[in-house]
Design a protein around this motif. Structure first.
Motif, PDB file in Angstrom:
ATOM      1  N   GLU A   1       2.522  35.102-111.123  1.00 49.42           N
ATOM      2  CA  GLU A   1       1.686  33.934-110.782  1.00 49.42           C
ATOM      3  C   GLU A   1       2.101  32.670-111.526  1.00 49.42           C
ATOM      4  O   GLU A   1       1.362  31.680-111.546  1.00 49.42           O
TER       5      GLU A   1
ATOM      6  N   VAL B   1       2.252  27.845-103.803  1.00 54.61           N
ATOM      7  CA  VAL B   1       3.175  28.982-103.797  1.00 54.61           C
ATOM      8  C   VAL B   1       4.329  28.729-102.825  1.00 54.61           C
ATOM      9  O   VAL B   1       5.457  29.192-103.047  1.00 54.61           O
TER      10      VAL B   1
ATOM     11  N   TYR C   1       4.864  30.651-110.988  1.00 52.39           N
ATOM     12  CA  TYR C   1       5.466  29.610-110.139  1.00 52.39           C
ATOM     13  C   TYR C   1       6.325  28.654-110.956  1.00 52.39           C
ATOM     14  O   TYR C   1       6.359  27.459-110.733  1.00 52.39           O
TER      15      TYR C   1
ATOM     16  N   SER D   1      -9.160  25.507-105.657  1.00 46.12           N
ATOM     17  CA  SER D   1      -8.023  26.249-106.220  1.00 46.12           C
ATOM     18  C   SER D   1      -7.308  27.034-105.123  1.00 46.12           C
ATOM     19  O   SER D   1      -6.073  27.076-105.074  1.00 46.12           O
TER      20      SER D   1
ATOM     21  N   HIS E   1      -5.232  24.621-103.143  1.00 47.27           N
ATOM     22  CA  HIS E   1      -4.089  24.192-103.960  1.00 47.27           C
ATOM     23  C   HIS E   1      -3.034  25.300-104.018  1.00 47.27           C
ATOM     24  O   HIS E   1      -1.846  25.054-103.769  1.00 47.27           O
ATOM     25  N   ARG E   2      -3.465  26.515-104.339  1.00 48.18           N
ATOM     26  CA  ARG E   2      -2.496  27.600-104.529  1.00 48.18           C
ATOM     27  C   ARG E   2      -1.791  27.974-103.228  1.00 48.18           C
ATOM     28  O   ARG E   2      -0.608  28.322-103.223  1.00 48.18           O
TER      29      ARG E   2
ATOM     30  N   ALA F   1      -0.269  31.836-116.704  1.00 49.39           N
ATOM     31  CA  ALA F   1      -1.106  32.000-115.507  1.00 49.39           C
ATOM     32  C   ALA F   1      -1.720  33.396-115.461  1.00 49.39           C
ATOM     33  O   ALA F   1      -2.902  33.555-115.138  1.00 49.39           O
TER      34      ALA F   1
ATOM     35  N   HIS G   1      -4.698  38.178-103.838  1.00 43.65           N
ATOM     36  CA  HIS G   1      -3.992  37.083-104.509  1.00 43.65           C
ATOM     37  C   HIS G   1      -4.915  36.165-105.288  1.00 43.65           C
ATOM     38  O   HIS G   1      -4.458  35.313-106.041  1.00 43.65           O
ATOM     39  N   PHE G   2      -6.195  36.275-105.072  1.00 42.24           N
ATOM     40  CA  PHE G   2      -7.173  35.529-105.871  1.00 42.24           C
ATOM     41  C   PHE G   2      -8.486  36.302-105.844  1.00 42.24           C
ATOM     42  O   PHE G   2      -8.770  37.019-104.878  1.00 42.24           O
TER      43      PHE G   2
ATOM     44  N   SER H   1       7.097  34.566-109.179  1.00 41.45           N
ATOM     45  CA  SER H   1       5.767  34.827-108.632  1.00 41.45           C
ATOM     46  C   SER H   1       5.280  36.221-108.999  1.00 41.45           C
ATOM     47  O   SER H   1       4.095  36.432-109.211  1.00 41.45           O
TER      48      SER H   1
ATOM     49  N   PRO I   1      -1.494  25.992-110.277  1.00 38.57           N
ATOM     50  CA  PRO I   1      -0.085  25.978-110.702  1.00 38.57           C
ATOM     51  C   PRO I   1       0.633  24.747-110.133  1.00 38.57           C
ATOM     52  O   PRO I   1       0.337  24.325-109.012  1.00 38.57           O
TER      53      PRO I   1
END
Lengths: 318, 318
Positions: free
Chosen positions: A264, A70, A266, A62, A65-66, A163, A53-54, A215, A194
């Motif tokens: 991605e 999500v 959102y 980040s 945050h993500r 994104a 996912h990253f 998503s 996001p």
């Protein structure tokens, strides 16, 4: 990390958010919370795994945050107001500067949405973050995926595709050559930070017939929404709200593909019956098509209509 | 596993439990739930990681059972009744027979405790399971860790140490030579299929001054409970309720060590003020010591008193 776990949680996570409806937060076997009377409880959960996912070695702010964003996006898609979060953090070793940045990313977004972190679990293992968010919605007013009907208009918030293009820039799959640096930075930030559509989700109660958060890609997520309502959908490609930054970086054709299948975002994708369309005037959302009787998702470009399939977005543009 | 995810969730998890207070379960962006009026909500989360919380290639039915059991144990330690679960499952690949067994282990325990699985997330990655459970407790009656006071008696349910010895048997660190096979099997099952103390947790409301579940080892978890109440604790080693199976398999000295520091018991450790001791008559729990003014945990064996420390259970027995 049995010995340091408690000290770490204490230092970085105990003070994320403050709400009056938390009787007992982080630090016991469970959180004790006071649900508002007469409301339904909405519960969501999402996991982010490093390398899935990253990208590996991503900015921990980040990631924090993500991991929350999500979930806030899922809450928004239900038309609910978020309240409480639980964080299950699995990481290879306790790196203090990593944890501080992660907690800052998580905490800044939590405070911006008046969400309190009320519980968690920290374990050793490959980097992975599971967050659960609890929120509320007036009884019976949650936005479901199932309410869409043929004839409803399909909307999307914001500018989908940004994104996914930002992620491509971060991974070097897009060069961004020739684009203004500020535009490229804006695209990268759309992936890294996001902004969940909490406000608009709540406003859609009583207006949208169905709602889903984007998503996995706009076309695929719309396919799920349409199927849940027992119908299909048609997207008019010319109506896709592509950002100037996305167009400049990727070109028109690739920009459409990013918007339709990138994921991605959102953003929220939702449907509105004809009688309620007037309520949306002035909102940051764009009509991109309609629900139709025939199952499946079709993309219309002028007189051409192409059947969308998950495996076949290379058919697109034909 | 983007394409098969929905089919998998549908097949194995949609039907885990049925409750009338679930307005909308698995299959939307979030679950919509109806909390009972006048009760506090209790929320817990716990993660199991392969190689950390269970041996690689463990029985998937045991993994599914334990992923839920460790959370039900936390709910029991709060004196709450469990209601709803969310499951975040990260696994390297979608193996149907593994998933079927996992879902059976999870589902059998969920149904036994009237818990409905209402949401989840399935992702690709190293095997790891995060479960959240939501439950209820009458307003203000949750059992916290903080209520213990010097003079309160310390109790533990069941026979701690069995699960840790069972894990040693599974890992070949104990041979079990000379012990009856049925006893060894019982010890292994105590690790593989721990039974959370839901019933007794609820009954302890209004009786226990503080409660914690024993996951990291009795002495260490009691240390947390005592510290949360601003006091210390003394355990009389002769009072430890050691099972015959544990004694037969490990011998007396090692049995005490398993019981004090082994972990994975998912029993409840709780404290009761002198005036309420009568209420416990006939319950499956044993008084093992007292809370005291001086901080820390001490182990008393006859006239010897040894200070307990996480790093030093090899000092024990001296």
């Amino acid at each position: 990390m049995p010995l340091s776990e408690f000290a770490l949680i204490d230092r970085y996570f105990r003070a994320v958010g403050v709400r009056a409806d938390v009787r007992n937060g982080v630090g016991d076997d469970g959180a004790v919370l006071v649900p508002p009377p007469g409301e339904d409880l909405v519960a969501v959960v999402d996991t982010l795994v490093e390398g899935v996912h990253f990208p590996p070695a991503s900015d921990p702010a980040s990631i924090g945050h993500r991991a929350l964003a999500v979930n806030l996006s899922d809450v928004a898609a239900m038309g609910a107001t978020p309240a409480w979060a639980l964080l299950a953090l699995t990481l290879p070793r306790a790196n203090e500067s990593w944890l501080a940045a992660f907690a800052r990313g998580f905490g800044d977004l939590a405070r911006a949405h008046d969400v309190q972190l009320v519980g968690g679990d920290t374990t050793s293992g490959p980097l992975s973050i599971t967050v659960q968010v609890l929120g509320f919605v007036p009884r019976g007013e949650a936005l479901l995926r199932t309410g869409g009907r043929a004839g409803d208009s399909v909307f999307v918030t914001g500018t989908p595709g940004d994104a996914a293009c930002g992620l491509s820039l971060l991974q070097g799959r897009e060069s961004g050559r020739g684009s203004p640096p500020a535009m490229l930075e804006a695209l990268r930030r759309r992936f890294l930070f996001p902004q969940p559509r909490s406000g608009i989700g709540v406003q859609l109660r009583g207006i949208a017939s169905a709602c889903i958060d984007v998503s996995d890609g706009l076309a695929g997520d719309l396919a799920k929404l349409a199927q849940a309502g027992g119908c299909g959908a048609e997207i008019d490609v010319a109506l896709l709200p592509l950002s100037d930054a996305l167009r400049a970086c990727a070109g028109e054709d690739a920009a459409e593909q990013y918007a339709l299948t990138g994921g991605e975002d959102y953003e929220l994708c939702f449907t509105v019956p004809p009688a309620r369309l007037g309520a949306l005037r002035g909102w940051p959302c764009t009509a991109i098509g309609h629900l139709v009787e025939a199952p499946g998702v079709r993309l219309r470009r002028g007189h051409n209509v192409i059947e969308f399939s998950h495996s076949g977005f290379d058919h697109f543009g034909g």
